[in-house]
Structure formats: structure tokens, C-alpha cells
Design a protein around this motif. Structure first.
Motif, PDB file in Angstrom:
ATOM      1  N   GLN A  37       0.835  -1.199   0.000  1.00  0.00           N
ATOM      2  CA  GLN A  37       0.000   0.000   0.000  1.00  0.00           C
ATOM      3  C   GLN A  37       0.867   1.246   0.000  1.00  0.00           C
ATOM      4  O   GLN A  37       2.050   1.202   0.341  1.00  0.00           O
ATOM      5  N   ARG A  38       0.256   2.344  -0.367  1.00  0.00           N
ATOM      6  CA  ARG A  38       0.960   3.613  -0.398  1.00  0.00           C
ATOM      7  C   ARG A  38       0.667   4.381   0.900  1.00  0.00           C
ATOM      8  O   ARG A  38      -0.470   4.400   1.380  1.00  0.00           O
ATOM      9  N   LEU A 303       5.484   3.567  -1.479  1.00  0.00           N
ATOM     10  CA  LEU A 303       5.006   2.187  -1.382  1.00  0.00           C
ATOM     11  C   LEU A 303       5.549   1.562  -0.104  1.00  0.00           C
ATOM     12  O   LEU A 303       6.766   1.512   0.121  1.00  0.00           O
ATOM     13  N   GLU A 376       1.836  -1.029  -6.393  1.00  0.00           N
ATOM     14  CA  GLU A 376       0.802  -0.858  -5.372  1.00  0.00           C
ATOM     15  C   GLU A 376      -0.333  -1.852  -5.598  1.00  0.00           C
ATOM     16  O   GLU A 376      -0.798  -2.042  -6.722  1.00  0.00           O
TER      17      GLU A 376
END
Length: 405
Positions: A37-38, A303, A376
Motif C-alpha cells: 500500500q501507499r 510504497l 501498489e
């Protein structure tokens, strides 16, 4: 009945064979995954330190005696010049009176010496006139002149005595003033080391009677940072910390000083980093232990790769019974550790496949993904479930019949 018993025996035999086959089959292997995930990654250096007031003054005494009165106690607010304790002034007052008397005697002697000087000067002038007229001899004039010179010397000696007694009187008065101990700053009394009736002695080292914190609304933390991390510390870096008294609350501060003097304890080198903290609500108290994290890097919208993905290594069903080798052994070291690369695993057709990546800064749970084939939303393997249950007797090096002796 016999036919029924044979059928039941056959069913039990089939069930036993089925159960044995089920127990001997290779355990099913599944994998837990996590999504890339970012988000924001904050890299920090963790250390510990103690909270203290920015300015702490230790108040002592310059004269010896018995504590006669105490005007303040723990946590008492004080102003600069305010009396906080008093030493029995009786001896100091007596010394002042004695010095005053000696000074009065010295002044009287000076006045007497001046009168003698005036008389000697007058006699010498008269004899000088008589010597010119031939009334007296030269010897009489010399005697008068000698008396005049002696009177002048006596006046100078009396003046010196007066100066000495004035100095002694000033010292006695100063000691009397020192018998009242006053606060040197505005602040709060955080410690008191004396009681009424206690004798204090001012010798080569002044005893500490009170400790006064000048301003408890501004505190500081002296943090011991390891030499491996000190190169990443800079002034004005943001600091977060917690104390045991408020385990669920996070406090903030800022690095204000990095001291160059090393502190060596059992061959471990650390450096003191000074952190200033706003304590307007007075929750922090001097001496509290602070668990400090100094923010050395922050990156937003990057990320985030779970750290568990870097630690994951796939194992087969036969790995559970084997004796693990040391982690630093080159035989078991994964390729990415030997070559400096980083690898994680993704699932393809239910099997973990290694993927090369590049990483950046890290926090406690994730590391920055800076390069590689992942993006992502991709899933990475973080844990293997199953794959255990082979014969442990063989792994221990013994025979099925038991250990050899």
C-alpha cells in the motif's frame, strides 16, 4: 451373526487404513499474504533519557551554623531574593557588635593621634623660631622635629587600624546577611536537604540545601544515542517520546544540541543529545524516564512493503524435522543477503516465487519500496502455514527403535 461380525471387522480395517493414510499424507501448505500500500514512512532512532528542568540551581550556604527557620518546602514557588531559610544569627550579631566596638576604638585612637600630631607640629614650628633667635639649641629643635615625625607615623598607623576594623565590621555584617539564605532565581523548590535544628558547615565544598528548578514549563531530555546512530542526528529534528506515567500519551520535542563528548560504559560508546520539550501542562516531572524516538527521515506517499515479507523464507514439508543451522552460516544464508540484493516472494499457481526489489527507509512495520517489479496493490507472502509434521526421530539422529547408546 457371524456374517455381521465379519462385515464390521472389515469396515474397521478399512477405516484404520484410511486414517493411517490420512495421517501419513504430506500436510497441506497455505500462505498468508499482505498487500503493498501507499503511505507515509517515518524512520527514527530509538533511545532513552531522563526528563529534567532546563535550569536547575543548587542553593547552599556560605556560613556555618544551625538551621533556625525554614520558610519554604517541597514544591514551594519562590521569587528571586526571597528568604527560604535562616541560620541562627546570634553568633553573627555578636560578631557585628564586637567589630563595631573595635572600629570605634580605632577611630578614637586615630583622633588622639591627630591631636598629638597637631601639638607636635606646633611645638616644632615654635622651636624653629626660637632656634633662629638663638634661644634654644639645635638639639632641642631636633627633639621637637622627631616628635613631630613620630606623631605623623602614629596617625598613619591609626588610619590603618581603622581600615582593618572597618573591613572586619563589613565581613561580620556580610556573614550576618548570609545567615538568611535567599533564592537566587524565580522557580519552584524541587528538593530540600535540611530541617530545623540541623547544623550545616560551609567548608571547601558548599553543602546543597535546596534545589530550585527555574521554569518547569520548559523541560529537557538528555538522550544517550549509540555511536552507530549519532551520524543521522541533526539539530531541530522532531522527537516523539513517552513516559511510564502516561503510557498512552505521546509527547513531542525537538533536538537542540548534540554533544561531542563521548560517554564510554563497558566499551559501549554513546553521545548525549539534548531535546527540549514544552511542558505547559506540567505533566512531566524531573527525573521521569523517557522512551525517545528521533525522527531522522520522513517520506510521504511511498510504497509500504511489510517487513515480514523480507523475513519470509519458504520451507518444504520436510523442513520441520531438520535441525536448523546457524543464521550466519553461508550454507543457509539466502542469496539476497550474500549479494546485497533484497528479495520477497509472491504466489504464482499457489507456489511462492522470489522477486528482486530495492528498498529505502523503514519504520517499525514497513519499509519503502523503491524499485523492482512490484507495484501498489500486489500481494506478498509474509508467512507459511503448514508444511510440518515429518518424522522428528530421524531429524534427531536416532533410529526408529530409539536412540543409540
Amino acid at each position: 451373526m457371524r456374517k455381521t461380525a465379519l462385515i464390521a471387522l472389515a469396515l474397521l480395517l478399512v477405516a484404520g487404513i484410511a486414517i493411517s493414510t490420512y495421517l501419513r499424507r504430506a500436510p497441506e501448505i497455505t500462505y498468508r499474504t499482505a498487500r503493498i500500500q501507499r503511505g507515509t514512512i517515518v524512520s527514527g532512532v530509538s533511545a532513552t533519557g531522563n526528563v529534567s528542568a532546563v535550569t536547575t540551581v543548587q542553593v547552599g550556604t556560605q556560613v556555618s551554623g544551625t538551621i533556625h527557620k525554614l520558610y519554604v518546602d517541597y514544591n514551594s514557588p519562590v521569587k528571586k531574593g526571597q528568604p527560604i531559610a535562616e541560620i541562627d544569627p546570634s553568633l553573627f550579631r555578636a560578631a557585628v557588635e564586637q567589630s563595631r566596638g573595635n572600629n570605634l576604638v580605632a577611630r578614637a585612637n586615630l583622633q588622639k593621634a591627630r591631636v598629638v600630631l597637631v601639638d607636635a607640629e606646633r611645638t616644632m614650628k615654635r622651636n624653629s623660631t626660637l632656634l633662629k633667635e638663638g634661644v634654644i639649641s639645635q638639639g632641642d629643635f631636633d627633639t621637637a622635629e622627631t616628635a613631630y615625625q613620630s606623631a605623623r607615623a602614629a596617625v598613619e598607623a591609626a588610619q590603618g587600624t581603622v581600615a582593618q576594623t572597618e573591613g572586619a565590621l563589613m565581613q561580620a555584617r556580610t556573614n550576618l546577611n548570609y545567615s538568611i539564605i535567599r533564592s537566587p532565581v524565580d522557580g519552584i523548590v524541587i528538593s530540600r536537604a535540611v530541617d530545623v535544628g540541623q547544623t550545616v558547615a560551609a567548608s571547601f565544598q558548599t553543602p546543597t540545601l535546596f534545589t530550585i528548578a527555574q521554569d518547569l514549563t520548559k523541560m529537557q531530555i538528555e538522550v544517550s544515542v549509540d555511536e552507530a546512530d549519532i551520524s543521522s542526528i541533526r539539530q531541530s529534528q522532531t522527537v516523539t517520546f513517552s513516559v511510564d506515567s502516561y503510557p498512552e500519551q505521546s509527547f513531542r520535542g525537538r533536538v537542540t544540541q548534540i554533544r561531542n563528548a563521548p560517554i564510554i560504559t563497558q566499551n559501549v560508546v554513546t553521545y548525549v543529545v539534548l531535546v527540549t520539550v514544552d511542558n505547559s501542562d506540567l505533566k512531566l516531572k524531573p527525573g521521569m524516564t523517557a522512551n525517545v524516538t528521533i525522527e531522522v527521515a520522513r517520506k510521504a506517499s511511498v510504497l509500504r512493503l511489510p517487513l515480514a515479507a523480507l523475513r519470509f523464507r519458504p520451507r518444504s514439508a520436510t523442513d520441520a524435522g531438520t535441525t536448523p543451522r546457524p543464521r550466519n552460516s553461508t550454507a543457509t544464508r539466502p542469496p539476497q543477503q550474500a549479494t546485497g540484493e533484497q528479495r520477497v516472494h509472491i504466489l504464482r499457481e499457489g507456489k511462492p516465487v522470489a522477486i528482486g526489489i530495492r528498498t529505502g527507509i523503514a519504520d517499525d512495520s514497513a519499509i519503502e519500496l523503491t524499485g523492482g517489479a512490484l507495484k501498489e496493490g500486489d500481494l506478498v507472502v509474509i508467512e507459511q502455514i503448514g508444511g510440518t509434521g515429518k518424522k522428528k526421530a530421524n531429524a534427531a539422529g536416532g533410529s526408529p527403535m530409539g536412540p543409540r547408546f
